[in-house]
Design a protein around this motif. Sequence first.
Motif, PDB file in Angstrom:
ATOM      1  N   HIS A 134     -13.767  14.723 -26.448  1.00  0.00           N
ATOM      2  CA  HIS A 134     -13.476  16.054 -25.883  1.00  0.00           C
ATOM      3  C   HIS A 134     -13.187  15.990 -24.395  1.00  0.00           C
ATOM      4  O   HIS A 134     -12.584  16.912 -23.832  1.00  0.00           O
ATOM      5  N   ARG A 135     -13.599  14.911 -23.750  1.00  0.00           N
ATOM      6  CA  ARG A 135     -13.473  14.823 -22.292  1.00  0.00           C
ATOM      7  C   ARG A 135     -11.996  14.750 -21.872  1.00  0.00           C
ATOM      8  O   ARG A 135     -11.208  14.026 -22.471  1.00  0.00           O
ATOM      9  N   GLY A 136     -11.667  15.533 -20.855  1.00  0.00           N
ATOM     10  CA  GLY A 136     -10.293  15.574 -20.372  1.00  0.00           C
ATOM     11  C   GLY A 136      -9.387  16.497 -21.166  1.00  0.00           C
ATOM     12  O   GLY A 136      -8.206  16.641 -20.843  1.00  0.00           O
ATOM     13  N   MET A 137      -9.936  17.140 -22.189  1.00  0.00           N
ATOM     14  CA  MET A 137      -9.147  18.036 -23.029  1.00  0.00           C
ATOM     15  C   MET A 137      -9.271  19.484 -22.570  1.00  0.00           C
ATOM     16  O   MET A 137     -10.252  19.873 -21.942  1.00  0.00           O
ATOM     17  N   LYS A 138      -8.275  20.272 -22.933  1.00  0.00           N
ATOM     18  CA  LYS A 138      -8.269  21.704 -22.679  1.00  0.00           C
ATOM     19  C   LYS A 138      -7.997  22.425 -23.995  1.00  0.00           C
ATOM     20  O   LYS A 138      -7.349  21.884 -24.889  1.00  0.00           O
ATOM     21  N   VAL A 139      -8.481  23.648 -24.113  1.00  0.00           N
ATOM     22  CA  VAL A 139      -8.175  24.479 -25.272  1.00  0.00           C
ATOM     23  C   VAL A 139      -7.290  25.620 -24.812  1.00  0.00           C
ATOM     24  O   VAL A 139      -7.678  26.406 -23.945  1.00  0.00           O
ATOM     25  N   ASP A 140      -6.086  25.676 -25.358  1.00  0.00           N
ATOM     26  CA  ASP A 140      -5.152  26.761 -25.066  1.00  0.00           C
ATOM     27  C   ASP A 140      -5.287  27.795 -26.181  1.00  0.00           C
ATOM     28  O   ASP A 140      -4.861  27.549 -27.312  1.00  0.00           O
ATOM     29  N   LEU A 141      -5.873  28.936 -25.866  1.00  0.00           N
ATOM     30  CA  LEU A 141      -6.112  29.960 -26.890  1.00  0.00           C
ATOM     31  C   LEU A 141      -4.815  30.538 -27.442  1.00  0.00           C
ATOM     32  O   LEU A 141      -4.822  31.157 -28.511  1.00  0.00           O
ATOM     33  N   ASP A 142      -3.720  30.323 -26.727  1.00  0.00           N
ATOM     34  CA  ASP A 142      -2.415  30.790 -27.208  1.00  0.00           C
ATOM     35  C   ASP A 142      -1.657  29.695 -27.951  1.00  0.00           C
ATOM     36  O   ASP A 142      -0.534  29.918 -28.413  1.00  0.00           O
ATOM     37  N   LYS A 158     -27.230   9.560 -28.331  1.00  0.00           N
ATOM     38  CA  LYS A 158     -28.373   8.638 -28.438  1.00  0.00           C
ATOM     39  C   LYS A 158     -29.703   9.395 -28.338  1.00  0.00           C
ATOM     40  O   LYS A 158     -30.622   8.986 -27.623  1.00  0.00           O
ATOM     41  N   ASN A 159     -29.794  10.504 -29.060  1.00  0.00           N
ATOM     42  CA  ASN A 159     -31.028  11.298 -29.168  1.00  0.00           C
ATOM     43  C   ASN A 159     -31.445  11.959 -27.858  1.00  0.00           C
ATOM     44  O   ASN A 159     -32.596  12.385 -27.714  1.00  0.00           O
ATOM     45  N   LYS A 160     -30.531  12.052 -26.911  1.00  0.00           N
ATOM     46  CA  LYS A 160     -30.816  12.685 -25.626  1.00  0.00           C
ATOM     47  C   LYS A 160     -29.754  13.737 -25.322  1.00  0.00           C
ATOM     48  O   LYS A 160     -28.588  13.570 -25.703  1.00  0.00           O
ATOM     49  N   ILE A 161     -30.163  14.780 -24.596  1.00  0.00           N
ATOM     50  CA  ILE A 161     -29.182  15.762 -24.140  1.00  0.00           C
ATOM     51  C   ILE A 161     -28.242  15.074 -23.160  1.00  0.00           C
ATOM     52  O   ILE A 161     -28.670  14.376 -22.241  1.00  0.00           O
ATOM     53  N   ALA A 162     -26.935  15.265 -23.365  1.00  0.00           N
ATOM     54  CA  ALA A 162     -25.925  14.632 -22.523  1.00  0.00           C
ATOM     55  C   ALA A 162     -25.050  15.692 -21.872  1.00  0.00           C
ATOM     56  O   ALA A 162     -24.914  16.811 -22.375  1.00  0.00           O
ATOM     57  N   LYS A 163     -24.463  15.326 -20.756  1.00  0.00           N
ATOM     58  CA  LYS A 163     -23.539  16.230 -20.076  1.00  0.00           C
ATOM     59  C   LYS A 163     -22.212  16.263 -20.823  1.00  0.00           C
ATOM     60  O   LYS A 163     -21.745  15.258 -21.352  1.00  0.00           O
ATOM     61  N   THR A 164     -21.598  17.437 -20.842  1.00  0.00           N
ATOM     62  CA  THR A 164     -20.260  17.577 -21.401  1.00  0.00           C
ATOM     63  C   THR A 164     -19.259  17.698 -20.257  1.00  0.00           C
ATOM     64  O   THR A 164     -19.637  17.733 -19.083  1.00  0.00           O
ATOM     65  N   SER A 165     -18.005  17.809 -20.589  1.00  0.00           N
ATOM     66  CA  SER A 165     -17.003  18.123 -19.580  1.00  0.00           C
ATOM     67  C   SER A 165     -17.235  19.557 -19.108  1.00  0.00           C
ATOM     68  O   SER A 165     -17.823  20.374 -19.834  1.00  0.00           O
ATOM     69  N   GLU A 172     -13.576  21.946 -29.271  1.00  0.00           N
ATOM     70  CA  GLU A 172     -13.828  23.199 -29.986  1.00  0.00           C
ATOM     71  C   GLU A 172     -15.176  23.169 -30.710  1.00  0.00           C
ATOM     72  O   GLU A 172     -15.857  24.197 -30.795  1.00  0.00           O
ATOM     73  N   ASN A 173     -15.584  21.991 -31.209  1.00  0.00           N
ATOM     74  CA  ASN A 173     -16.903  21.877 -31.840  1.00  0.00           C
ATOM     75  C   ASN A 173     -18.021  22.208 -30.862  1.00  0.00           C
ATOM     76  O   ASN A 173     -19.009  22.870 -31.220  1.00  0.00           O
ATOM     77  N   ILE A 174     -17.884  21.762 -29.616  1.00  0.00           N
ATOM     78  CA  ILE A 174     -18.909  22.039 -28.608  1.00  0.00           C
ATOM     79  C   ILE A 174     -18.893  23.511 -28.212  1.00  0.00           C
ATOM     80  O   ILE A 174     -19.941  24.160 -28.119  1.00  0.00           O
ATOM     81  N   LEU A 175     -17.707  24.063 -27.999  1.00  0.00           N
ATOM     82  CA  LEU A 175     -17.589  25.480 -27.648  1.00  0.00           C
ATOM     83  C   LEU A 175     -18.154  26.363 -28.761  1.00  0.00           C
ATOM     84  O   LEU A 175     -18.840  27.364 -28.507  1.00  0.00           O
TER      85      LEU A 175
END
Length: 290
Positions: free
Chosen positions: A142-150, A249-256, A170-173
């Motif tokens: 997902h990193r470096g990606m954008k979601v264009d709602l249009d 790896k069973n830990k909370i991680a940062k997203t983009s 989109e899975n994270i959102l």
Amino acid sequence: MQGKTVVITGATSGIGEIAAIDLAAKGARIVFVARDRKRGEATLAKLNAKAPGLSHKVHYADLSLLAEQKRVAAEIAAAEPRVDVLINNAGAAFAQRQLTADGFELTFALNHLSYFVITAGLRERLLGSTPARIVSTSSDAHRGMKVDLDDLQTAKSYTSIKAYGRSKLENILFTRELARRLRGTGVTANCLHPGVVATRFGHSSGGVIQPLLKAVQIFAISPEKGAETIVYLASSPEVANVSGEYFYKNKIAKTSPTASDTALAAGLWKKTVELTGVDWPEPAALRAAS
């Protein structure tokens, strides 16, 4: 997991199958969705061998099709008095842009819409089985990606990597907005990056992406290691009250930063409701607060 029912998609190979078998070994009854009957029966046999007497069950559906998503969710909801854990794990990448019979881009339909529709279809069962959990497989793609709602169908400039990465964003959102709507209900929603895993994922994708995925997997971790975070989120008491997070790896991680955009998450939710005709209504208390 004794006495608990786990529903899982994408469970006939790779990390999904490993997770299903591991959870069955912990005492869970597994209800899974498969497309291929031969592979479905093979996974069912493995589950019954590993954890006999639990009445594991397979349902068949093509999760790229909206009608099939709705049908199988309704079938499971009708057959199961409770769903303690839902694991959204089905997914794929495709070299060429393809449209489903519904007119949706195939990656978007399978990787995002199926998560949304199956979850909405099992809403009442999850809410009636609290404490319950929803676990969705995402990816660091997902990193470096954008979601264009249009342009959710990636019609403007399709590549398999872009379509797949967007679907994982989109899975994270979806998880972020779902967790917000679940606040105070006793149902949690989290997602995860399993790592780069050596599975059959992408081996039949065709095009440039197929040899690329095979090459990357030379350095990949085993499916057993890749499944660990799924099993952890589905079963560990350590995350019983954690919701809306992304794990690695069973830990909370940062997203983009884009994956943490609450306005984008709400916008994607609204668009997905319009496309599918299904929703997970916002609780009155949250509507009043906003």
